[in-house]
Design a protein around this motif. Structure first.
Motif, PDB file in Angstrom:
ATOM      1  N   ILE A 108       0.846  -1.189   0.000  1.00 30.09           N
ATOM      2  CA  ILE A 108       0.000   0.000   0.000  1.00 30.09           C
ATOM      3  C   ILE A 108       0.885   1.244   0.000  1.00 30.09           C
ATOM      4  O   ILE A 108       1.911   1.288   0.685  1.00 30.09           O
ATOM      5  CB  ILE A 108      -0.919   0.025   1.242  1.00 30.09           C
ATOM      6  CG1 ILE A 108      -1.901  -1.153   1.200  1.00 30.09           C
ATOM      7  CG2 ILE A 108      -1.676   1.344   1.347  1.00 30.09           C
ATOM      8  CD1 ILE A 108      -2.897  -1.094   0.060  1.00 30.09           C
ATOM      9  N   ARG A 109       0.480   2.230  -0.783  1.00 27.16           N
ATOM     10  CA  ARG A 109       1.108   3.550  -0.731  1.00 27.16           C
ATOM     11  C   ARG A 109       0.031   4.600  -0.518  1.00 27.16           C
ATOM     12  O   ARG A 109      -1.079   4.461  -1.029  1.00 27.16           O
ATOM     13  CB  ARG A 109       1.865   3.846  -2.031  1.00 27.16           C
ATOM     14  CG  ARG A 109       3.143   3.047  -2.206  1.00 27.16           C
ATOM     15  CD  ARG A 109       3.754   3.288  -3.579  1.00 27.16           C
ATOM     16  NE  ARG A 109       2.969   2.690  -4.648  1.00 27.16           N
ATOM     17  CZ  ARG A 109       2.965   3.095  -5.906  1.00 27.16           C
ATOM     18  NH1 ARG A 109       3.689   4.154  -6.258  1.00 27.16           N
ATOM     19  NH2 ARG A 109       2.234   2.489  -6.818  1.00 27.16           N
ATOM     20  N   VAL A 110       0.358   5.648   0.219  1.00 26.18           N
ATOM     21  CA  VAL A 110      -0.580   6.737   0.500  1.00 26.18           C
ATOM     22  C   VAL A 110      -0.071   8.010  -0.171  1.00 26.18           C
ATOM     23  O   VAL A 110       1.127   8.322  -0.104  1.00 26.18           O
ATOM     24  CB  VAL A 110      -0.745   6.955   2.018  1.00 26.18           C
ATOM     25  CG1 VAL A 110      -1.563   8.208   2.303  1.00 26.18           C
ATOM     26  CG2 VAL A 110      -1.401   5.733   2.658  1.00 26.18           C
ATOM     27  N   PHE A 111      -0.966   8.728  -0.822  1.00 24.86           N
ATOM     28  CA  PHE A 111      -0.626   9.985  -1.489  1.00 24.86           C
ATOM     29  C   PHE A 111      -1.563  11.081  -1.006  1.00 24.86           C
ATOM     30  O   PHE A 111      -2.763  10.861  -0.824  1.00 24.86           O
ATOM     31  CB  PHE A 111      -0.762   9.858  -3.006  1.00 24.86           C
ATOM     32  CG  PHE A 111       0.208   8.901  -3.641  1.00 24.86           C
ATOM     33  CD1 PHE A 111       1.448   9.335  -4.095  1.00 24.86           C
ATOM     34  CD2 PHE A 111      -0.113   7.558  -3.784  1.00 24.86           C
ATOM     35  CE1 PHE A 111       2.336   8.455  -4.684  1.00 24.86           C
ATOM     36  CE2 PHE A 111       0.766   6.679  -4.377  1.00 24.86           C
ATOM     37  CZ  PHE A 111       1.998   7.118  -4.826  1.00 24.86           C
ATOM     38  N   LEU A 112      -1.012  12.271  -0.808  1.00 25.16           N
ATOM     39  CA  LEU A 112      -1.798  13.465  -0.519  1.00 25.16           C
ATOM     40  C   LEU A 112      -1.784  14.339  -1.761  1.00 25.16           C
ATOM     41  O   LEU A 112      -0.710  14.605  -2.336  1.00 25.16           O
ATOM     42  CB  LEU A 112      -1.218  14.238   0.668  1.00 25.16           C
ATOM     43  CG  LEU A 112      -1.655  13.782   2.073  1.00 25.16           C
ATOM     44  CD1 LEU A 112      -1.186  12.366   2.355  1.00 25.16           C
ATOM     45  CD2 LEU A 112      -1.132  14.733   3.130  1.00 25.16           C
ATOM     46  N   ILE A 113      -2.954  14.776  -2.196  1.00 29.19           N
ATOM     47  CA  ILE A 113      -3.076  15.559  -3.424  1.00 29.19           C
ATOM     48  C   ILE A 113      -3.580  16.942  -3.064  1.00 29.19           C
ATOM     49  O   ILE A 113      -4.676  17.102  -2.517  1.00 29.19           O
ATOM     50  CB  ILE A 113      -4.021  14.870  -4.416  1.00 29.19           C
ATOM     51  CG1 ILE A 113      -3.539  13.440  -4.698  1.00 29.19           C
ATOM     52  CG2 ILE A 113      -4.106  15.660  -5.719  1.00 29.19           C
ATOM     53  CD1 ILE A 113      -4.557  12.573  -5.389  1.00 29.19           C
ATOM     54  N   THR A 114      -2.770  17.961  -3.360  1.00 28.24           N
ATOM     55  CA  THR A 114      -3.090  19.338  -3.005  1.00 28.24           C
ATOM     56  C   THR A 114      -2.997  20.221  -4.246  1.00 28.24           C
ATOM     57  O   THR A 114      -2.664  19.753  -5.339  1.00 28.24           O
ATOM     58  CB  THR A 114      -2.119  19.873  -1.938  1.00 28.24           C
ATOM     59  OG1 THR A 114      -0.847  20.151  -2.547  1.00 28.24           O
ATOM     60  CG2 THR A 114      -1.919  18.861  -0.813  1.00 28.24           C
TER      61      THR A 114
END
Length: 544
Positions: free
Chosen positions: A101-107
């Motif tokens: 699993i990888r987590v990404f924050l999109i801003t």
């Protein structure tokens, strides 16, 4: 033929149901053999165990992806209540076990992969991959995208591998297409496309917003609710040009110039996905740093960048104008922008049309002038300054081979844009509801100030046709001067000889205070571009 297809399909379903019944009976699921009734329930496979990831962010979209690049969970700050520190909670549910699993924050500034210390020993965030062996609940705490020591990465307050049943894996720098260029789900309704597009826009996921609004516009058939059609067109116009600046991931071809990523490639910027994911991560050669790194010799020239603007950017601006021209005057949409409730209406349409036409005018003016320069040669030259640059580029800011049609086109665009701006101001000022939450509003300007702005717009339009008396409304009464832009838009003014002389980077006085007739009554008490009193240092105050 259509009826026969339906009959065949029904027959196929009946045959499939029959075969399933036979298989269940053969497996003892029919209730009449060993084990008694209800034996089929004993053979049901329990659903797979899943985990949960929670934390807080400053306001963004948070997604979890698997190795295949599929989004397995997502959440965003829309509609959430911030805590005392202004941060928003998020929860990712249904995280599968036994997969990476990888987590990404999109801003608004891009995509931030979440990194952490793989062994929780040296506090160095060296990987972005973890997996759950059990149905664990991971609490990340605040996930920071502004860690000065970890540019371009999202760093959680709590290391996920400190949770029982969670382990780390090797770093994966790839960013899947489900994040870089997400497609709307097949069969999505117009309302779903609009709502998901607005959520993406609120959270800075510009390319997703563009893709969803594009699909919404392309799916319009004419029978939709008028405001839904207007909403689709307005927000597609708003996002389609902006999205060009977010298309930063390299395709490995450093010779073409079709995307913003290609420009970064040509300037020698790091091509790895992790170095293109957000603005703070982008790393390019810079000969002006304390440790200079020269630009590649094949960096794009100004003319090549102009080609990109004309071939790629201009059609998107023109497409946006076409979308806006189809929006009705009754358009009104409440939406969330940067966490705040705002309203867009026809005043916004008119104002964005005005700005778009101004951009097209600027492109035409740039095409009418010689503005080419070898960017890498000029920047890599250690002793370069404005004086040397102008000496190296004697044609810079001179008129091109055939400027008149281009400048005439620029004048047309500006005239039309100023008309739209006038209409926008009048539309907004006559609205009867509160303007405090309008996406575009007139701020705290008083009615007299609004009248002055409308007068200035009218004067600016008139000056493109001939000498016009301009009133400086911010100064004393009767502080007037004459402006005549008609020679410029007629292709009669060559800007290069009008530049001041430079010594190094220090400008001197302008050689012609009338700018070849643009300021025909200069110098006088009201206008003097060579005024040098604050401070009196030999440099025109207007250039300081």
């Amino acid at each position: 033929m259509k009826r026969m297809w339906g009959v065949k399909k029904i027959f196929s379903f009946m045959f499939l149901a029959l075969m399933v019944s036979v298989l269940l009976a053969a497996c003892g699921g029919g209730g009449g053999s060993d084990g008694g009734g209800g034996g089929g329930n004993n053979n049901q496979i329990p659903p797979p165990a899943t985990g949960t990831i929670s934390g807080s962010v400053s306001g963004t979209t948070v997604v979890a992806v698997n190795d295949a690049g599929n989004i397995v969970a997502s959440d965003d700050s829309s509609g959430k209540t911030p805590d005392a520190f202004g941060n928003y909670p998020f929860t990712l549910t249904g995280i599968p076990t036994g997969v990476n699993i990888r987590v990404f924050l999109i801003t608004a500034s891009g995509v931030y992969p979440m990194y952490f210390d793989s062994n929780d020993a040296d506090t160095i965030p060296d990987t972005n991959v973890f997996s759950l062996t059990t149905a664990a609940t991971i609490s990340l705490g605040y996930v920071n995208t502004n860690d000065a020591t970890q540019s371009g990465k999202a760093i959680p307050a709590n290391n996920p591998i400190n949770t029982t049943g969670v382990s780390s894996s090797s770093e994966n720098t790839n960013i899947p297409v489900s994040i870089t260029n997400p497609s709307p789900p097949t069969g999505a309704s117009l309302s779903q496309l609009i709502n998901d597009g607005l959520d993406a826009l609120n959270n800075g996921w510009i390319i997703k917003a563009r893709n969803y609004f594009k699909a919404a516009v392309e799916g319009l058939s004419g029978g939709e609710n008028q405001n839904d059609a207007d909403t689709s067109r307005f927000f597609y116009a708003l996002t389609r040009v902006i999205a060009l600046g977010f298309d930063n991931y390299s395709d490995g071809n450093s010779t073409d110039m079709n995307r913003m990523a290609d420009i970064l490639d040509r300037f020698g910027c790091d091509t790895s996905m992790s170095k293109r994911s957000n603005l703070s991560a982008i790393s390019c050669p810079d000969p002006n740093k304390s440790i200079p790194v020269p630009m590649p010799n094949d960096s794009p020239t100004v003319n090549e960048l102009g080609g990109f603007i004309n071939i790629i950017v201009r059609p998107e601006i023109e497409g946006a104008l076409s979308n806006l021209n189809s929006v009705s005057s009754s358009f009104n949409k409440a939406w969330i922008f940067d966490g705040n409730s705002v309203e867009s209406d026809y005043g916004d349409v008119l104002m964005i049309r005005a700005l778009s036409k101004g951009l097209l005018a600027n492109i035409d003016i740039g095409n009418a002038l010689n503005i080419n320069a070898d960017i890498d040669a000029e920047n890599n030259y250690t002793n370069n300054n404005i004086q040397q640059f102008l000496a190296n580029n004697l044609n810079f800011l001179t008129l091109g081979a055939n400027p008149s049609p281009l400048l005439a086109s620029a004048k047309t665009q500006l005239n039309s844009g100023l008309d739209d701006m006038t209409s926008a101001i009048n539309f907004i000022r006559t609205e009867t509801d509160s303007q405090n939450n309008d996406f575009i509003n007139l701020g705290n300007n008083t009615p007299p100030e609004i009248d002055e702005a409308l007068s200035d717009i009218a004067d600016a339009k008139a000056s493109m046709d001939g000498a016009t008396v301009m009133q400086d409304n911010d100064s004393i009464s009767n502080n007037e001067f004459i402006l005549d832009m008609s020679p410029f838009f007629g292709g009669l003014i060559n800007p290069r000889p009008l530049l001041p002389l430079f010594t190094g980077n220090t400008p001197g006085m302008f050689p012609d205070v009338t700018l070849n007739g643009v300021l025909p009554n200069a110098p006088n008490n009201n206008v003097n571009i060579n005024e040098d009193i604050n401070p009196a240092d030999g440099i025109p105050d207007i250039l300081q």
